[in-house]
Design an enzyme around this catalytic site. Structure first.
Site, PDB file in Angstrom:
ATOM      1  CB  SER A   1       1.926  -8.446  -6.334  1.00 15.69           C
ATOM      2  OG  SER A   1       0.535  -8.046  -6.451  1.00 15.69           O
ATOM      3  CG  ASP A  75       6.186  -2.682  -4.129  1.00 11.93           C
ATOM      4  OD1 ASP A  75       5.500  -2.245  -3.212  1.00 11.93           O
ATOM      5  OD2 ASP A  75       6.091  -3.646  -4.496  1.00 11.93           O
ATOM      6  CG  HIS A 109       2.773  -3.198  -5.902  1.00  8.71           C
ATOM      7  ND1 HIS A 109       3.505  -4.063  -5.736  1.00  8.71           N
ATOM      8  CD2 HIS A 109       1.664  -3.678  -6.515  1.00  8.71           C
ATOM      9  CE1 HIS A 109       2.930  -5.378  -5.848  1.00  8.71           C
ATOM     10  NE2 HIS A 109       1.899  -5.051  -6.376  1.00  8.71           N
TER      11      HIS A 109
END
Length: 156
Positions: A1, A75, A109
């Site tokens: 991320s 996610d 994620h």
């Protein structure tokens, strides 16, 4: 991320450094996380200029190097919903930037399914070979006649 956020920002601010980029499960528009991010404790309304300057989304018109976006369709990590990649891809395309988005079904994620992990490795390998390597791409790696038009999902 954060690596995705960093990769996108590097392509926007230092395009001479890299031939291409890969960004996985990122947050590209910081205005969508209005109550702080990383070490920024001020809100969007207290520091709108910081949020805009830190958002690769706001620099989509400057990104001309190829960027591969990969994101899990499910996610639910705060700030990195799949919408981030979908909208960033649309912004890049709208400005003529070469981009590809791969949405991994049933993934959050972090990618856990063997098929997702292998598909992610394949996409990354082919992307780097095509844009930064020796061109040893798999003939079956079809994006479209114009790569910037390609949006892909494992479920397709």
């Amino acid at each position: 991320s954060y690596g995705a956020f960093m990769a996108a920002n590097l392509l926007a601010h230092c395009p001479e450094l890299f031939a291409a980029g890969i960004a996985r499960s990122g947050a590209y528009n910081r205005t969508l996380t209005p109550f702080g991010f990383q070490s920024e404790e001020r809100t969007l309304w207290q520091a709108p200029d910081v949020y805009a300057k830190m958002s690769p989304f706001m620099m989509a018109d400057k990104i001309q190097k190829p960027l591969l976006l990969i994101h899990g369709e499910e996610d639910n990590n705060t700030g990195t919903f799949p919408l981030q990649s979908e909208r960033f891809f649309s912004a890049l395309k709208g400005h003529g930037g070469p981009a590809r988005v791969v949405l991994l079904p049933h993934e959050g994620h972090g990618y856990r399914a063997r098929e997702s992990v292998l598909h992610t490795l394949y996409e990354q390998d082919q992307w780097l070979e095509r844009h930064a390597g020796y061109g040893r791409t798999d003939p079956s790696y079809v994006t479209s006649s114009n790569e910037a038009d390609s949006a892909s999902s494992l479920s397709e």
